[in-house]
Design a protein around this motif. Structure first.
Motif, PDB file in Angstrom:
ATOM      1  N   ALA A 177       4.108  -4.131   3.880  1.00 22.87           N
ATOM      2  CA  ALA A 177       3.468  -2.751   4.599  1.00 22.87           C
ATOM      3  C   ALA A 177       2.027  -3.045   4.769  1.00 22.87           C
ATOM      4  O   ALA A 177       1.415  -3.537   4.001  1.00 22.87           O
ATOM      5  CB  ALA A 177       3.794  -1.509   3.805  1.00 22.87           C
ATOM      6  N   ALA A 178       1.539  -2.666   6.006  1.00 22.78           N
ATOM      7  CA  ALA A 178       0.272  -2.523   6.184  1.00 22.78           C
ATOM      8  C   ALA A 178      -0.369  -1.330   6.771  1.00 22.78           C
ATOM      9  O   ALA A 178       0.340  -1.052   7.509  1.00 22.78           O
ATOM     10  CB  ALA A 178      -0.183  -4.093   7.110  1.00 22.78           C
ATOM     11  N   GLY A 179      -1.276  -0.819   6.276  1.00 16.56           N
ATOM     12  CA  GLY A 179      -1.813   0.590   6.750  1.00 16.56           C
ATOM     13  C   GLY A 179      -3.079   1.120   6.214  1.00 16.56           C
ATOM     14  O   GLY A 179      -3.572   0.478   5.493  1.00 16.56           O
ATOM     15  N   ALA A 202       4.202  -1.057   9.301  1.00 19.08           N
ATOM     16  CA  ALA A 202       2.804  -1.001   9.726  1.00 19.08           C
ATOM     17  C   ALA A 202       2.404   0.332  10.381  1.00 19.08           C
ATOM     18  O   ALA A 202       3.156   0.761  11.322  1.00 19.08           O
ATOM     19  CB  ALA A 202       2.271  -2.078  10.675  1.00 19.08           C
ATOM     20  N   GLY A 203       1.418   1.074   9.954  1.00 20.92           N
ATOM     21  CA  GLY A 203       1.025   2.224  10.713  1.00 20.92           C
ATOM     22  C   GLY A 203      -0.290   2.882   9.882  1.00 20.92           C
ATOM     23  O   GLY A 203      -1.050   2.202   9.259  1.00 20.92           O
ATOM     24  N   GLY A 204      -0.865   3.929  10.383  1.00 17.90           N
ATOM     25  CA  GLY A 204      -2.115   4.521   9.852  1.00 17.90           C
ATOM     26  C   GLY A 204      -1.784   5.239   8.413  1.00 17.90           C
ATOM     27  O   GLY A 204      -2.091   4.562   7.369  1.00 17.90           O
ATOM     28  N   ASP A 205      -0.915   6.073   8.317  1.00 16.15           N
ATOM     29  CA  ASP A 205      -0.365   6.573   6.932  1.00 16.15           C
ATOM     30  C   ASP A 205       1.294   6.390   6.632  1.00 16.15           C
ATOM     31  O   ASP A 205       1.722   6.543   7.585  1.00 16.15           O
ATOM     32  CB  ASP A 205      -0.754   7.936   6.637  1.00 16.15           C
ATOM     33  CG  ASP A 205      -2.354   8.467   6.931  1.00 16.15           C
ATOM     34  OD1 ASP A 205      -3.082   7.601   6.649  1.00 16.15           O
ATOM     35  OD2 ASP A 205      -2.601   9.559   7.138  1.00 16.15           O
ATOM     36  N   ALA A 229      -1.104  -4.357   2.265  1.00 19.27           N
ATOM     37  CA  ALA A 229      -2.239  -4.630   2.519  1.00 19.27           C
ATOM     38  C   ALA A 229      -2.924  -3.095   3.203  1.00 19.27           C
ATOM     39  O   ALA A 229      -2.113  -2.854   4.066  1.00 19.27           O
ATOM     40  CB  ALA A 229      -2.776  -5.715   3.392  1.00 19.27           C
ATOM     41  N   ALA A 230      -3.726  -2.424   2.445  1.00 17.96           N
ATOM     42  CA  ALA A 230      -4.113  -0.953   2.816  1.00 17.96           C
ATOM     43  C   ALA A 230      -5.461  -0.726   2.260  1.00 17.96           C
ATOM     44  O   ALA A 230      -6.004  -1.440   1.476  1.00 17.96           O
ATOM     45  CB  ALA A 230      -2.842  -0.041   2.454  1.00 17.96           C
TER      46      ALA A 230
END
Length: 369
Positions: free
Chosen positions: A63-65, A47-50, A81-82
Motif C-alpha cells: 500500500a501507498a497513501g 494506493a489512495g489518500g487515506d 509507504a505513507a
C-alpha cells in the motif's frame, strides 16, 4: 556502528523480502479514501489518500497513501509507504514500512523493518521476529521475539526483547521495566544508564567523537533501510500496476546501452534547461517547479528498472529460476551497494540513471510503433 553493520542489516532486509513470494495479486484502484471491510482471498496492491483495512486479507498487502491504518487481519506480509501508518490489527508475517510516523498497537507475526521519522511500539504490541529500524525518535514498549537492530536520535526501551540489541543512537533510555535476554551493543556520544538486571548478557558501549560529524550517512543503518525500502515500494507498485512495461524497460537496458546513455543525458539536460527557462518567466514558475520536482523524482525512481535488470542477470548467472519481484529485491540491494562505493559510487549512480531514462524512451517508442 561500522559499514559492515549496514550491509548486514540490509542483507537481513533482503532475506526477509525474498522469503515471502508474491504470486497472484489484486489491484485496488486509487481514490481519496479507501476503506476495505471485506474478506479478500488474494494479495492486494492499493494506493489512495487515506487507506483503512478493516477486513481480512488472506495474502500480502502492498500500500501507498497519505494515511494507512490496519485494524483488521492480514495473513501475509505488509509493505507500506505513507505519511502516517497505524497497525492496530494482526499481521501474520513480515511488515516493512517507510513513513513519517509508525504506530504499532497490534501483533506482527514475524519481522518489522521500518524507516520512519517517529516509531512507537506500544505496550499492547508484539513482534514475533526481529525489529530493524531507522528513526528519529523510537519508543519500543512492546515485546520483541527476536533481535533489535537500528539507529535513531532518541531511543527508549521498556519492553521485553528475547534476542540481542544493537543500536546507534544520540540518546538511549533503558527503563527498569525492560528486559533484554541477549546482549546490548550501542554507540553514541554519551553512555546510557542501564538498570541492574535488565540485560541478561554483556553490555558493550562505543563512544564516538562529538567534535566531528557523529554519523557518516553512508554507514547509517536507518538511511540504508529508508533508501532500500522506499525504492522497493516504488518498484513493487510499478510491477503491480504496470508489470509488462516495467519488465520491458528493464529488458531494453542492455540492448543499446550507449544510445540509452546519450538519450538519458539529453532528456535530463532538456528537463533542467526547461525548468530554468520557466523560472525566468514569473508566470512559468509553478510549471518550472512541477517540472523540476518531477525530474528529481525521476532521477531517484528510475533506478528500479536497472535494479530489475541487474537482479535478473545475477540470478540467471546463478541458475535460479526467479520471479520479477525476486529480481527487483536483489537488484536494488546490489545497486545500493555499488552506488555507495567511495569515489566511483556517484559516477555509477549517474550512469545507471541516464541509461534507465534512455531505456524508458526506447521502450515507449517501440510500443508506439
Amino acid at each position: 556502528m561500522k559499514l559492515s553493520l549496514s550491509i548486514l542489516t540490509m542483507f537481513l532486509v533482503l532475506l526477509l523480502i525474498i522469503s515471502s513470494p508474491v504470486s497472484a495479486f489484486k489491484v485496488i484502484e486509487a481514490g481519496d479514501t479507501i476503506t476495505m471491510d471485506e474478506v479478500i482471498d488474494d494479495d492486494i496492491y492499493i494506493a489512495g489518500g487515506d487507506i483503512s483495512i478493516k477486513g481480512t486479507v488472506l495474502g500480502d498487502v502492498i500500500a501507498a497513501g497519505g494515511i494507512v491504518e490496519i485494524t483488521g487481519n492480514v495473513t501475509g506480509d505488509v509493505v507500506v509507504a505513507a505519511g502516517e501508518v497505524t497497525i492496530n490489527g494482526n499481521v501474520g508475517d513480515d511488515v516493512r514500512v517507510v513513513s513519517g510516523t509508525l504506530t504499532v498497537n497490534g501483533n506482527i507475526g514475524d519481522d518489522l523493518l521500518a524507516g520512519t521519522g517517529e516509531l512507537l511500539i506500544s505496550d499492547d504490541a508484539s513482534i514475533g521476529g526481529d525489529l530493524v529500524f531507522g528513526s528519529g525518535d523510537a519508543a519500543i514498549r512492546g515485546d520483541v521475539g527476536g533481535n533489535v537492530t537500528g539507529g535513531g536520535e532518541d531511543v527508549t526501551l521498556t519492553g521485553i526483547i528475547d534476542g540481542d540489541v544493537d543500536l546507534q543512537v544520540e540518546k538511549l533510555n533503558v527503563l527498569s521495566s525492560a528486559r533484554i535476554n541477549g546482549k546490548l551493543e550501542y554507540s553514541g556520544p554519551n553512555e546510557a544508564i542501564i538498570p541492574s538486571g535488565v540485560v541478561a548478557e554483556e553490555v558493550d558501549f562505543t563512544r564516538y567523537n562529538t567534535g566531528r560529524k557523529e554519523m557518516d550517512d553512508s554507514s547509517s543503518p536507518g538511511l540504508w533501510i529508508i533508501k532500500y525500502l522506499s525504492l522497493l515500494v516504488i518498484a513493487l507498485i510499478s510491477l503491480g500496476l504496470f508489470p509488462k512495461r516495467t519488465i520491458a524497460i528493464s529488458q531494453a537496458i542492455p540492448v543499446l546501452p550507449l544510445k540509452n546513455l546519450a538519450v538519458g543525458f539529453l532528456a535530463l539536460a532538456a528537463a533542467l534547461v526547461g525548468s530554468l527557462v520557466l523560472f525566468i518567466t514569473v508566470i512559468g514558475i509553478p510549471a518550472g517547479l512541477l517540472l523540476l520536482f518531477t525530474t528529481l523524482f525521476a532521477l531517484y525512481a528510475v533506478r528500479i528498472y536497472f535494479g530489475l535488470w541487474l537482479g535478473k542477470l545475477t540470478l540467471s548467472k546463478l541458475g535460479v529460476d526467479s520471479k520479477p519481484w525476486m529480481d527487483m529485491a536483489l537488484g536494488l540491494f546490489l545497486l545500493l551497494i555499488l552506488t555507495s562505493i567511495p569515489w566511483i559510487g556517484g559516477l555509477l549512480y549517474l550512469l545507471v540513471t541516464l541509461i534507465a531514462i534512455g531505456s524508458i524512451y526506447y521502450t515507449y517508442k517501440a510500443l508506439q510503433a
